[in-house]
Design a protein around this motif. Structure first.
Motif, mmCIF file in Angstrom:
data_model
loop_
_atom_site.group_PDB
_atom_site.id
_atom_site.type_symbol
_atom_site.label_atom_id
_atom_site.label_comp_id
_atom_site.label_asym_id
_atom_site.label_seq_id
_atom_site.Cartn_x
_atom_site.Cartn_y
_atom_site.Cartn_z
ATOM 1 N N SER A 179 0.836 -1.203 0.000
ATOM 2 C CA SER A 179 0.000 0.000 0.000
ATOM 3 C C SER A 179 0.872 1.254 0.000
ATOM 4 N N THR A 180 1.981 1.205 0.718
ATOM 5 C CA THR A 180 2.912 2.332 0.713
ATOM 6 C C THR A 180 3.557 2.499 -0.658
ATOM 7 N N ALA A 181 3.783 1.384 -1.350
ATOM 8 C CA ALA A 181 4.320 1.446 -2.709
ATOM 9 C C ALA A 181 3.346 2.179 -3.631
ATOM 10 N N ILE A 182 2.049 1.918 -3.450
ATOM 11 C CA ILE A 182 1.033 2.631 -4.244
ATOM 12 C C ILE A 182 1.138 4.129 -3.994
ATOM 13 N N LEU A 183 1.279 4.505 -2.728
ATOM 14 C CA LEU A 183 1.386 5.921 -2.387
ATOM 15 C C LEU A 183 2.673 6.517 -2.955
ATOM 16 N N ALA A 184 3.767 5.745 -2.936
ATOM 17 C CA ALA A 184 5.039 6.244 -3.461
ATOM 18 C C ALA A 184 4.924 6.582 -4.945
ATOM 19 N N VAL A 185 4.239 5.723 -5.716
ATOM 20 C CA VAL A 185 4.035 6.000 -7.145
ATOM 21 C C VAL A 185 3.161 7.233 -7.325
ATOM 22 N N ASN A 186 2.115 7.325 -6.515
ATOM 23 C CA ASN A 186 1.224 8.478 -6.579
ATOM 24 C C ASN A 186 2.003 9.775 -6.326
ATOM 25 N N ASN A 187 2.866 9.765 -5.312
ATOM 26 C CA ASN A 187 3.638 10.960 -4.977
ATOM 27 C C ASN A 187 4.719 11.250 -6.003
ATOM 28 N N ILE A 191 4.843 14.913 -8.084
ATOM 29 C CA ILE A 191 5.915 15.637 -7.400
ATOM 30 C C ILE A 191 5.974 17.107 -7.782
ATOM 31 N N ASP A 192 5.766 17.426 -9.043
ATOM 32 C CA ASP A 192 5.882 18.824 -9.476
ATOM 33 C C ASP A 192 4.719 19.671 -8.970
ATOM 34 N N THR A 193 3.488 19.171 -9.141
ATOM 35 C CA THR A 193 2.326 19.947 -8.691
ATOM 36 C C THR A 193 2.270 20.003 -7.168
ATOM 37 N N ASP A 194 2.699 18.939 -6.487
ATOM 38 C CA ASP A 194 2.737 18.962 -5.025
ATOM 39 C C ASP A 194 3.743 19.989 -4.525
ATOM 40 N N ARG A 195 4.887 20.078 -5.189
ATOM 41 C CA ARG A 195 5.905 21.047 -4.774
ATOM 42 C C ARG A 195 5.371 22.473 -4.888
ATOM 43 N N ALA A 197 2.325 23.386 -4.743
ATOM 44 C CA ALA A 197 1.231 23.596 -3.796
ATOM 45 C C ALA A 197 1.702 23.580 -2.344
ATOM 46 N N GLY A 198 2.997 23.322 -2.119
ATOM 47 C CA GLY A 198 3.509 23.251 -0.763
ATOM 48 C C GLY A 198 3.179 21.952 -0.058
ATOM 49 N N LYS A 199 2.860 20.923 -0.829
ATOM 50 C CA LYS A 199 2.548 19.600 -0.272
ATOM 51 C C LYS A 199 3.858 18.828 -0.148
ATOM 52 N N LEU A 200 4.397 18.752 1.069
ATOM 53 C CA LEU A 200 5.744 18.227 1.272
ATOM 54 C C LEU A 200 5.739 16.719 1.495
ATOM 55 N N THR A 201 5.360 15.979 0.463
ATOM 56 C CA THR A 201 5.461 14.525 0.519
ATOM 57 C C THR A 201 6.932 14.134 0.574
ATOM 58 N N LEU A 202 7.213 12.864 0.852
ATOM 59 C CA LEU A 202 8.607 12.429 0.870
ATOM 60 C C LEU A 202 9.253 12.606 -0.502
ATOM 61 N N ALA A 203 8.462 12.434 -1.569
ATOM 62 C CA ALA A 203 8.992 12.638 -2.916
ATOM 63 C C ALA A 203 9.420 14.084 -3.113
ATOM 64 N N VAL A 204 8.632 15.016 -2.608
ATOM 65 C CA VAL A 204 8.979 16.433 -2.716
ATOM 66 C C VAL A 204 10.179 16.755 -1.834
ATOM 67 N N PHE A 206 12.634 14.766 -0.702
ATOM 68 C CA PHE A 206 13.905 14.099 -0.987
ATOM 69 C C PHE A 206 14.157 13.817 -2.467
ATOM 70 N N GLY A 207 13.169 14.088 -3.330
ATOM 71 C CA GLY A 207 13.394 13.993 -4.759
ATOM 72 C C GLY A 207 12.908 12.704 -5.406
ATOM 73 N N ARG A 208 13.002 12.703 -6.741
ATOM 74 C CA ARG A 208 12.512 11.573 -7.540
ATOM 75 C C ARG A 208 13.257 10.276 -7.228
ATOM 76 N N SER A 209 14.578 10.381 -7.102
ATOM 77 C CA SER A 209 15.371 9.168 -6.862
ATOM 78 C C SER A 209 14.951 8.485 -5.570
ATOM 79 N N PHE A 210 14.681 9.297 -4.547
ATOM 80 C CA PHE A 210 14.217 8.724 -3.277
ATOM 81 C C PHE A 210 12.887 8.024 -3.466
ATOM 82 N N ALA A 211 11.932 8.654 -4.178
ATOM 83 C CA ALA A 211 10.614 8.056 -4.384
ATOM 84 C C ALA A 211 10.723 6.741 -5.140
#
Length: 292
Positions: A179-187, A191-195, A197-204, A206-211
């Motif tokens: 389920s976390t893998a699903i969220l990781a793909v979603n984030n 990543i660009d629109t979240d950044r 909007a100030g939505k600080l997901t782990l992808a935002v 730590f970057g794409r490589s981390f996600a």
């Protein structure tokens, strides 16, 4: 497609179904199956997931995270397909239905289920609501791992057998990681629109490589979980079949590492949801059919 189907987000529902299936299969294999409790647990899980999806649709729109630039599937509030107030009311209704389903489980299993029910519903709301939403702080991943993993599997087992053990809680890590893998793909996709909007997901943060690495790690951890459960029980060796998802996920991992377009990552998201269902089916059958 019907706007309400879009709003419910069917591709995310395996995250609610899989842990209930595994918890029920383990209860059945241990001679503790209780049909009404299993059905109410499934109802509560689905209603919480759908309520969370609807709340996300509403609050992400209000906070500016969902815009016309997003790469993901259509969000009904942002697209103007359903009025924001209607989406919010639907979310409230589904959370209320989850509370009703939980009422039976609380009466049967006691206050610990009350705590789980309240925490699950509140987390679903606060994922995108409030001044400091969990999803906007980068805490969504850990909450998904815990609530769609050990808590969901352990809670499902407990309401049927009125007991729980370490093997059940460990088994919950499998669906939790997927389920976390699903969220990781979603984030990763957003990543660009979240950044912006100030939505600080782990992808935002730590970057794409981390996600991408997070996605791979979650797949590998889920594939190894059955072996950890077997070490605890020294029984039910058939659950090792669930580890096949590690091989089945190879095309998904390759796609997650190479696709930057929304359509490609949306496909990976749907495929990961199917992997979660396959995992839960193989684990459940292995637990029931292969015991000493």
């Amino acid at each position: 497609m019907n706007p309400w189907i879009l709003a419910i987000r069917p591709k995310t529902l395996p995250a609610a179904i899989a842990p209930v299936a595994i918890g029920t299969a383990m209860a059945y294999g241990d001679g503790l199956f209780h049909g009404p409790s299993a059905l109410m647990a499934l109802s509560a899980a689905l209603c919480i997931q759908i309520g969370t999806n609807l709340a996300n649709d509403y609050f992400d729109f209000k906070k500016g995270a969902d815009t016309a630039e997003r790469k993901g599937p259509v969000r009904v509030t942002q697209a103007g397909l359903i009025k924001p107030s209607t989406v919010l009311m639907a979310a409230i209704i589904f959370f209320a239905l989850a509370a009703l389903s939980s009422g039976y489980l609380i009466e049967r299993a006691g206050p610990c289920i009350l705590v789980i029910a309240i925490a699950s519903i509140v987390s679903g709301i606060l994922y995108t609501a409030g001044p400091k939403p969990l999803g906007y702080l980068g805490l969504g991943d850990i909450f998904v791992l815990i609530f769609f993993g050990p808590i969901a599997v352990g809670g499902t087992y407990y309401v049927q057998g009125l007991e729980v053990n370490w093997a059940v809680l460990a088994a919950g890590l499998g669906p939790g990681f997927l389920s976390t893998a699903i969220l990781a793909v979603n984030n990763l996709r957003d990543i660009d629109t979240d950044r912006r909007a100030g939505k600080l997901t782990l992808a935002v943060r730590f970057g794409r490589s981390f996600a991408m690495a997070e996605y791979l790690f979650c797949i590998m951890a889920a594939a190894l979980t059955p072996f950890a459960v077997f070490l605890i029980t020294d029984d039910h060796d058939g659950i090792a079949a669930a580890s096949l998802v590690g091989f089945l996920a190879i095309p998904c991992v390759k796609a997650a590492f190479t696709h930057l377009d929304g359509a490609g990552l949306n496909k990976v998201l749907g495929q990961t949801g199917r992997l979660l269902l396959i995992y839960s089916a193989l684990f459940s059958l292995g637990w029931i059919l292969c015991s000493r």
